[in-house]
Scaffold this motif. Sequence first.
Motif, short mmCIF file in Angstrom:
data_model
loop_
_atom_site.label_atom_id
_atom_site.label_comp_id
_atom_site.label_asym_id
_atom_site.label_seq_id
_atom_site.Cartn_x
_atom_site.Cartn_y
_atom_site.Cartn_z
N LEU A 64 -11.08 10.49 -2.65
CA LEU A 64 -12.00 9.77 -3.53
C LEU A 64 -11.37 8.52 -4.12
O LEU A 64 -12.08 7.56 -4.42
N GLY A 65 -10.06 8.52 -4.31
CA GLY A 65 -9.39 7.38 -4.90
C GLY A 65 -7.97 7.73 -5.31
O GLY A 65 -7.57 8.89 -5.24
N ALA A 66 -7.24 6.71 -5.73
CA ALA A 66 -5.86 6.91 -6.16
C ALA A 66 -5.47 5.79 -7.10
O ALA A 66 -5.96 4.66 -6.96
N LYS A 67 -4.60 6.11 -8.06
CA LYS A 67 -4.11 5.08 -8.98
C LYS A 67 -2.73 5.46 -9.47
O LYS A 67 -2.38 6.63 -9.62
N LEU A 68 -1.94 4.44 -9.73
CA LEU A 68 -0.60 4.62 -10.29
C LEU A 68 -0.70 4.63 -11.81
O LEU A 68 -1.21 3.68 -12.41
N LEU A 69 -0.23 5.70 -12.42
CA LEU A 69 -0.26 5.82 -13.88
C LEU A 69 0.98 5.17 -14.49
O LEU A 69 1.98 4.94 -13.80
N GLN A 77 -7.25 11.40 -6.37
CA GLN A 77 -8.49 12.14 -6.58
C GLN A 77 -9.02 12.62 -5.24
O GLN A 77 -9.17 11.83 -4.30
N LEU A 78 -9.28 13.93 -5.15
CA LEU A 78 -9.76 14.54 -3.91
C LEU A 78 -11.01 15.37 -4.18
O LEU A 78 -11.20 15.85 -5.29
N ALA A 79 -11.80 15.54 -3.16
CA ALA A 79 -12.90 16.51 -3.20
C ALA A 79 -12.71 17.44 -2.02
O ALA A 79 -12.18 17.05 -0.98
N THR A 80 -13.14 18.67 -2.20
CA THR A 80 -13.09 19.62 -1.09
C THR A 80 -14.32 19.42 -0.22
O THR A 80 -15.40 19.13 -0.72
N ARG A 81 -14.14 19.56 1.08
CA ARG A 81 -15.26 19.43 2.01
C ARG A 81 -16.10 20.70 2.06
O ARG A 81 -17.24 20.68 2.48
N ASP A 112 -2.90 24.13 -12.14
CA ASP A 112 -4.10 24.93 -12.40
C ASP A 112 -4.96 24.84 -11.14
O ASP A 112 -4.52 24.28 -10.14
N GLU A 113 -6.16 25.39 -11.18
CA GLU A 113 -6.95 25.45 -9.95
C GLU A 113 -7.40 24.08 -9.45
O GLU A 113 -7.82 23.95 -8.31
N ASP A 114 -7.29 23.05 -10.28
CA ASP A 114 -7.72 21.71 -9.89
C ASP A 114 -6.61 20.67 -9.89
O ASP A 114 -6.88 19.48 -9.73
N THR A 115 -5.36 21.08 -10.11
CA THR A 115 -4.25 20.13 -10.21
C THR A 115 -3.02 20.65 -9.48
O THR A 115 -2.58 21.76 -9.72
N ILE A 116 -2.48 19.80 -8.63
CA ILE A 116 -1.24 20.11 -7.92
C ILE A 116 -0.31 18.93 -8.11
O ILE A 116 -0.73 17.77 -7.95
N GLU A 117 0.94 19.21 -8.46
CA GLU A 117 1.93 18.14 -8.66
C GLU A 117 3.04 18.27 -7.64
O GLU A 117 3.44 19.37 -7.26
N ARG A 139 -5.68 15.65 -8.01
CA ARG A 139 -6.78 16.13 -8.86
C ARG A 139 -7.93 16.50 -7.93
O ARG A 139 -8.42 15.66 -7.18
N ILE A 140 -8.36 17.75 -7.99
CA ILE A 140 -9.31 18.28 -7.03
C ILE A 140 -10.66 18.49 -7.68
O ILE A 140 -10.78 19.14 -8.71
N ARG A 141 -11.69 17.94 -7.03
CA ARG A 141 -13.09 18.20 -7.43
C ARG A 141 -13.70 19.11 -6.38
O ARG A 141 -13.54 18.90 -5.20
N ARG A 142 -14.42 20.08 -6.84
CA ARG A 142 -15.05 21.04 -5.92
C ARG A 142 -16.52 20.77 -5.76
O ARG A 142 -17.17 20.29 -6.60
#
Length: 142
Positions: A64-69, A77-81, A112-117, A139-142
């Motif tokens: 979905l997108g990416a940014k440097l903090l 930013q990701l979404a599951t298919r 957590d279920e929506d974040t992987i580092e 960051r995962i959006r379902r």
Amino acid sequence: MERRRWDIDERFTGIATGRALAPAIERLATHLTREGWVTEDPDGHLLPHLRGACESAGSPWRLLGAKLLDDGVYEVQLATRTGPTTADLPIRDALALLAPVAEASFAVRQVDEDTIECVTGMLDGDGTYATHGHLIRLRIRR
């Protein structure tokens, strides 16, 4: 009663400490605190590989997108298919996504279920390139 470590755990305790691999993790942690260790331009260095992994056949991810903090973390930013499944940990699919950007040192943690580092990089003496690293947060959006 102690908590099981997995569904059929009957021991409730392990067989050893993790000291055997601690020096490698400590070495990585030392590099993480070095000023200037996180490399610049993740859009150029990381994004093409992550995009390619998302676009590969059978990938469960849509980019979905990416940014440097400001703290050097590259947030992707990701979404599951497909819809969420309760039996699977997202980290299992994330490892395949992160594999194309993995370097000699590589550590991944599901927060957590929506974040992987992830931290990946080259440490002193790891190869022909100078020591450097990348911090990635999925960051995962379902």
